[in-house]
Design a protein around this motif. Structure first.
Motif: not given
Length: 101
Positions: A47-54, A56-65, A85-89
């Motif tokens: 989570x401290x590496x911006x590219x890996x944090x991004x 993870x966030x994108x993978x979670x948002x994809x599941x949100x669909x 996450x709220x905005x994506x929802x």
């Protein structure tokens, strides 16, 4: 059983990790099938590496669909990641429920 995306603060803080686990349990006890991607993906991504944090966030948002509901647990406030996450929802027309433990 509703598919639920859990939004709670994280940033690797032990207090937030415990809280996320409590949120998952609360959701399960309500008969839901929750996913807290911030708790899951940080076990394999840094989570401290911006590219890996991004990633993870994108993978979670994809599941949100696929989710029926986004649940925002608010006891510890709303972080920037949670706001995303709220905005994506909202953008995807997914129901949002705000809860406290």
């Amino acid at each position: 059983m509703k598919l639920v995306i859990i939004e709670s603060p994280y940033k690797g803080d032990p207090k937030n990790k415990l809280y996320a686990r409590r949120c998952l349990l609360d959701s399960l006890k309500r008969g839901e099938a929750p996913l807290a991607s911030h708790l899951l993906y940080t076990q394999v991504l840094d989570d401290n590496k911006p590219e890996e944090r991004k990633q993870g966030i994108e993978a979670g948002l994809a599941w949100g669909k696929k989710a029926d509901l986004t649940v925002v647990y608010m006891d510890l406030g709303i972080s920037k990641g949670m706001e995303l996450g709220i905005q994506r929802a909202k953008d995807e027309g997914r129901e949002i429920e705000y809860r406290k433990l």
